[in-house]
Design a protein around this motif. Sequence first.
Motif, PDB file in Angstrom:
ATOM      1  N   ASP A 167     -24.662  27.341 -14.147  1.00 36.00           N
ATOM      2  CA  ASP A 167     -25.443  28.262 -14.333  1.00 36.00           C
ATOM      3  C   ASP A 167     -25.798  28.400 -15.838  1.00 36.00           C
ATOM      4  O   ASP A 167     -24.566  28.642 -17.098  1.00 36.00           O
ATOM      5  CB  ASP A 167     -25.259  29.582 -14.134  1.00 36.00           C
ATOM      6  N   GLN A 168     -26.269  28.066 -15.847  1.00 39.26           N
ATOM      7  CA  GLN A 168     -27.724  28.662 -17.459  1.00 39.26           C
ATOM      8  C   GLN A 168     -27.382  27.682 -18.631  1.00 39.26           C
ATOM      9  O   GLN A 168     -26.661  28.098 -19.266  1.00 39.26           O
ATOM     10  CB  GLN A 168     -27.418  30.034 -17.814  1.00 39.26           C
ATOM     11  N   ALA A 169     -26.752  26.590 -17.958  1.00 42.21           N
ATOM     12  CA  ALA A 169     -26.030  25.597 -19.042  1.00 42.21           C
ATOM     13  C   ALA A 169     -27.104  25.898 -19.844  1.00 42.21           C
ATOM     14  O   ALA A 169     -26.258  24.367 -21.199  1.00 42.21           O
ATOM     15  CB  ALA A 169     -26.137  24.158 -17.835  1.00 42.21           C
ATOM     16  N   ASP A 170     -28.812  25.287 -20.172  1.00 47.16           N
ATOM     17  CA  ASP A 170     -29.311  25.494 -21.727  1.00 47.16           C
ATOM     18  C   ASP A 170     -28.329  26.773 -22.401  1.00 47.16           C
ATOM     19  O   ASP A 170     -27.932  26.138 -23.828  1.00 47.16           O
ATOM     20  CB  ASP A 170     -30.612  25.842 -21.152  1.00 47.16           C
ATOM     21  N   ASP A 171     -28.155  27.555 -22.213  1.00 48.30           N
ATOM     22  CA  ASP A 171     -27.787  28.486 -23.559  1.00 48.30           C
ATOM     23  C   ASP A 171     -26.170  28.072 -22.689  1.00 48.30           C
ATOM     24  O   ASP A 171     -26.380  28.157 -24.639  1.00 48.30           O
ATOM     25  CB  ASP A 171     -27.690  29.696 -22.077  1.00 48.30           C
ATOM     26  N   ILE A 172     -25.687  27.852 -22.569  1.00 46.24           N
ATOM     27  CA  ILE A 172     -24.348  26.714 -22.763  1.00 46.24           C
ATOM     28  C   ILE A 172     -24.376  26.052 -23.451  1.00 46.24           C
ATOM     29  O   ILE A 172     -23.383  26.084 -24.791  1.00 46.24           O
ATOM     30  CB  ILE A 172     -23.294  26.924 -21.398  1.00 46.24           C
ATOM     31  N   ALA A 173     -25.488  25.260 -23.755  1.00 50.25           N
ATOM     32  CA  ALA A 173     -25.290  23.774 -24.385  1.00 50.25           C
ATOM     33  C   ALA A 173     -26.389  24.047 -26.280  1.00 50.25           C
ATOM     34  O   ALA A 173     -25.361  23.315 -26.867  1.00 50.25           O
ATOM     35  CB  ALA A 173     -26.827  22.725 -23.469  1.00 50.25           C
ATOM     36  N   ILE A 174     -26.937  25.256 -26.114  1.00 50.08           N
ATOM     37  CA  ILE A 174     -26.507  25.439 -27.543  1.00 50.08           C
ATOM     38  C   ILE A 174     -25.994  26.523 -28.134  1.00 50.08           C
ATOM     39  O   ILE A 174     -26.770  26.687 -29.842  1.00 50.08           O
ATOM     40  CB  ILE A 174     -28.499  26.071 -27.762  1.00 50.08           C
ATOM     41  N   GLY A 175     -24.774  26.718 -27.415  1.00 52.13           N
ATOM     42  CA  GLY A 175     -23.969  28.335 -28.264  1.00 52.13           C
ATOM     43  C   GLY A 175     -22.201  27.085 -28.296  1.00 52.13           C
ATOM     44  O   GLY A 175     -22.403  25.914 -28.748  1.00 52.13           O
ATOM     45  N   ASN A 176     -21.921  28.180 -28.256  1.00 50.62           N
ATOM     46  CA  ASN A 176     -20.760  28.195 -29.382  1.00 50.62           C
ATOM     47  C   ASN A 176     -19.396  27.122 -28.323  1.00 50.62           C
ATOM     48  O   ASN A 176     -18.375  26.652 -28.505  1.00 50.62           O
ATOM     49  CB  ASN A 176     -19.805  29.240 -29.949  1.00 50.62           C
ATOM     50  N   SER A 177     -20.419  27.623 -27.398  1.00 50.23           N
ATOM     51  CA  SER A 177     -19.524  26.371 -26.159  1.00 50.23           C
ATOM     52  C   SER A 177     -20.366  24.988 -25.369  1.00 50.23           C
ATOM     53  O   SER A 177     -19.277  24.483 -24.495  1.00 50.23           O
ATOM     54  CB  SER A 177     -19.248  27.363 -24.393  1.00 50.23           C
ATOM     55  N   HIS A 178     -20.881  24.342 -26.527  1.00 49.56           N
ATOM     56  CA  HIS A 178     -21.141  23.223 -26.114  1.00 49.56           C
ATOM     57  C   HIS A 178     -20.203  22.171 -25.886  1.00 49.56           C
ATOM     58  O   HIS A 178     -20.142  21.911 -24.648  1.00 49.56           O
ATOM     59  CB  HIS A 178     -21.912  23.010 -27.351  1.00 49.56           C
ATOM     60  N   ASP A 179     -19.597  22.098 -26.676  1.00 49.47           N
ATOM     61  CA  ASP A 179     -17.586  21.673 -26.193  1.00 49.47           C
ATOM     62  C   ASP A 179     -17.425  22.168 -25.178  1.00 49.47           C
ATOM     63  O   ASP A 179     -16.637  20.566 -24.891  1.00 49.47           O
ATOM     64  CB  ASP A 179     -17.614  20.991 -27.377  1.00 49.47           C
ATOM     65  N   VAL A 180     -16.537  22.770 -24.946  1.00 49.91           N
ATOM     66  CA  VAL A 180     -15.936  23.419 -23.512  1.00 49.91           C
ATOM     67  C   VAL A 180     -16.974  22.913 -22.478  1.00 49.91           C
ATOM     68  O   VAL A 180     -15.994  22.370 -21.196  1.00 49.91           O
ATOM     69  CB  VAL A 180     -16.200  24.995 -23.733  1.00 49.91           C
ATOM     70  N   LEU A 181     -18.187  23.171 -22.700  1.00 48.48           N
ATOM     71  CA  LEU A 181     -19.068  22.109 -21.144  1.00 48.48           C
ATOM     72  C   LEU A 181     -19.073  20.926 -21.169  1.00 48.48           C
ATOM     73  O   LEU A 181     -18.139  20.512 -19.953  1.00 48.48           O
ATOM     74  CB  LEU A 181     -20.463  22.793 -21.954  1.00 48.48           C
ATOM     75  N   GLY A 182     -18.650  20.652 -22.192  1.00 50.41           N
ATOM     76  CA  GLY A 182     -18.921  18.705 -22.447  1.00 50.41           C
ATOM     77  C   GLY A 182     -17.314  18.161 -21.678  1.00 50.41           C
ATOM     78  O   GLY A 182     -17.543  17.460 -20.592  1.00 50.41           O
ATOM     79  N   SER A 183     -16.039  19.357 -21.856  1.00 54.87           N
ATOM     80  CA  SER A 183     -14.360  18.922 -21.086  1.00 54.87           C
ATOM     81  C   SER A 183     -14.253  19.677 -20.134  1.00 54.87           C
ATOM     82  O   SER A 183     -13.951  18.304 -19.369  1.00 54.87           O
ATOM     83  CB  SER A 183     -13.736  19.734 -22.068  1.00 54.87           C
ATOM     84  N   LEU A 184     -15.146  20.734 -19.226  1.00 52.85           N
ATOM     85  CA  LEU A 184     -15.822  21.024 -18.053  1.00 52.85           C
ATOM     86  C   LEU A 184     -15.853  19.808 -17.209  1.00 52.85           C
ATOM     87  O   LEU A 184     -15.438  19.609 -16.359  1.00 52.85           O
ATOM     88  CB  LEU A 184     -15.743  22.370 -17.654  1.00 52.85           C
ATOM     89  N   LEU A 185     -16.697  19.273 -17.422  1.00 53.81           N
ATOM     90  CA  LEU A 185     -17.706  18.191 -16.907  1.00 53.81           C
ATOM     91  C   LEU A 185     -17.192  16.861 -17.144  1.00 53.81           C
ATOM     92  O   LEU A 185     -17.183  16.212 -15.907  1.00 53.81           O
ATOM     93  CB  LEU A 185     -19.068  17.740 -17.321  1.00 53.81           C
ATOM     94  N   GLU A 186     -15.999  16.917 -17.895  1.00 54.16           N
ATOM     95  CA  GLU A 186     -15.568  15.493 -17.878  1.00 54.16           C
ATOM     96  C   GLU A 186     -14.199  16.058 -17.251  1.00 54.16           C
ATOM     97  O   GLU A 186     -13.823  14.784 -16.688  1.00 54.16           O
ATOM     98  CB  GLU A 186     -14.803  14.965 -19.390  1.00 54.16           C
ATOM     99  N   LEU A 187     -13.477  16.642 -16.522  1.00 50.24           N
ATOM    100  CA  LEU A 187     -12.051  17.562 -16.644  1.00 50.24           C
ATOM    101  C   LEU A 187     -11.948  17.042 -14.628  1.00 50.24           C
ATOM    102  O   LEU A 187     -11.294  16.475 -14.563  1.00 50.24           O
ATOM    103  CB  LEU A 187     -11.934  19.239 -16.032  1.00 50.24           C
ATOM    104  N   ALA A 199     -32.492  26.691 -17.212  1.00 50.51           N
ATOM    105  CA  ALA A 199     -33.824  27.127 -17.273  1.00 50.51           C
ATOM    106  C   ALA A 199     -35.326  26.878 -17.738  1.00 50.51           C
ATOM    107  O   ALA A 199     -35.839  26.176 -17.503  1.00 50.51           O
ATOM    108  CB  ALA A 199     -34.003  28.527 -18.096  1.00 50.51           C
ATOM    109  N   ALA A 200     -34.223  25.210 -18.778  1.00 53.22           N
ATOM    110  CA  ALA A 200     -35.305  24.376 -19.067  1.00 53.22           C
ATOM    111  C   ALA A 200     -34.145  23.121 -19.604  1.00 53.22           C
ATOM    112  O   ALA A 200     -33.330  23.515 -19.954  1.00 53.22           O
ATOM    113  CB  ALA A 200     -35.686  24.857 -20.701  1.00 53.22           C
ATOM    114  N   LEU A 201     -34.656  22.558 -19.361  1.00 58.16           N
ATOM    115  CA  LEU A 201     -33.567  21.139 -19.832  1.00 58.16           C
ATOM    116  C   LEU A 201     -33.968  20.256 -21.567  1.00 58.16           C
ATOM    117  O   LEU A 201     -34.502  19.130 -21.643  1.00 58.16           O
ATOM    118  CB  LEU A 201     -34.106  20.056 -19.150  1.00 58.16           C
ATOM    119  N   LEU A 202     -32.776  20.956 -21.836  1.00 58.77           N
ATOM    120  CA  LEU A 202     -33.366  21.032 -23.401  1.00 58.77           C
ATOM    121  C   LEU A 202     -32.582  19.421 -23.504  1.00 58.77           C
ATOM    122  O   LEU A 202     -31.912  19.524 -22.723  1.00 58.77           O
ATOM    123  CB  LEU A 202     -32.554  22.335 -24.361  1.00 58.77           C
TER     124      LEU A 202
END
Length: 545
Positions: A167-187, A199-202
Amino acid sequence: MGDAAVVGPGTWETIGLTGDLGAALIGAGYGKPTALQSALLPAIASERNVLCEAPAGTGRTVAIAASIAELVQDCEPGHDPVALVVTSSDERCGPIAAAVETCGAFIRRSSESGIRLGIVSELGTTASQEALLAKPLDVVIGTPDRIAGLIEADVLSTEAVEMLIVDQADDIAIGNSHDVLGSLLELLARDRQRVVLAAALLSPLLDLTADRLIDPLRPALPVTDPVAGKKPDQHAFSVIDANPAAVARTIALLGAETPGILVRADRVQTFRNFFATRALTATIGASIEELTGVAFSHVIVANLPTWTDGYAELLKMANEAGSESVVLLAAPTHRHLLRSFGRVGGVQLNAAPLPNEAGVEAMRTDRIEQLVRDQLTRVSAQPTPRFLQSVHQLAAEFDVADVAAAAMDLAHRALQREVKPGADLPLLLKSPAPAPPGADRRVQPSPEVTDPNRRRGAERRQREVEPGMIRLFVAAGYNYGVRPGDIVGAFAGESGLSGKEIGNIDIRETFTLVEVPEDSADDVISAMADGTIKGRQIEVRRERY
């Protein structure tokens, strides 16, 4: 990427939800799915990966909850979670959990009912969350870093996870947890479902998901068109709890004689009791339909719509009711939702803090000061001011400053006696009446100046600036509590302009005119495009005549 067709709202049954879940949603006040839910829920039900633009106000929280309820219903109950929800902030975990509990209320098991869920975020201690995860759970909701840390520590198992929702993936992707989100998607294993909502596909998000989502569905949804035609004024206050006391204070600030109030269904009776014991008059309802067909001076919303279509309906209802304004009482976490509402209403909705009694008094004092300034402008244009002789006589006995203070005190008392509550406050102002084509809205001649030649001279005096200076228009005035120090601080801090270089500052009700060196004007405008005044982004441009 696969794109799903645009889908309009239907019923919960027509978009494939089970009868029990649909009944639970209707019982919770969600009579029909929004456009987003109609497009997103069937896409999730396909068990393919999903990448969807889901801005605030489209009903995404209920969509998340309904998809989890469907999954849990189809899974055999076990010890480890079958769904993970990753969201950008601690504040989002609670609303998602509440919606999941509502949607899962119909699920029946031999030992217990509902959905077993746990929240893990930076707000809780690691020890308490480890203890929580030791219990049987169906879904875990949390922030990226905390979920990743618990997985890495082998406290949170992903063995049984069938679906990961971000949820709110755009905020995560442009924030400090960018790499963490990538790891979770690969997990997760490749055959497990991933649902990414933003909210926006940045670009940072699209880059992050490019190799991690295999051929995702991209549900498209119709955008709510801005409401056309006449609309009431729209304002927002920031409150922690939109309780009866907060609503009553809002009514006092507005001077609302016949307000309509929208509240949650479970709070209607509480509000009615509160207003009855204080002999306050208001029409209180839990839905737009309950308020339709009634005339209101103002509509106060203590329970915000959950999607932009609902806000459009609210504006239309308020307009038909003849309301001067719609006032939203929003939590600090509703800023994205207010942005979406603003696009529909054609305004910029910024939630100002709801003033306490001391704040109201300070605003009233500011209003008196401005009234005195305006009166001084008019008096200085008179050949013989009416009370000039009286002032000379009083000045012979008292200090001139004391005379002025006494006069302002009398004006303050007069306003308190004669003006309806809230009417003298600069907090919520009516939009100015449309001016005739070509009319100058900014400069009005003083009422006392009736001679055409003198009136044109008065206008020229107000427009004149020092050589080498130019006047900038700032789209905020006393309605935002702006003071000269706020302007100087913002301009100097953002553009590097010295406070000494800033000329006259003329604060009006809804805007401010500021004189700056002509060769610095563009730099100030450019700097203020990303700057703030009193914590808000405010338009700054050259004044137009």
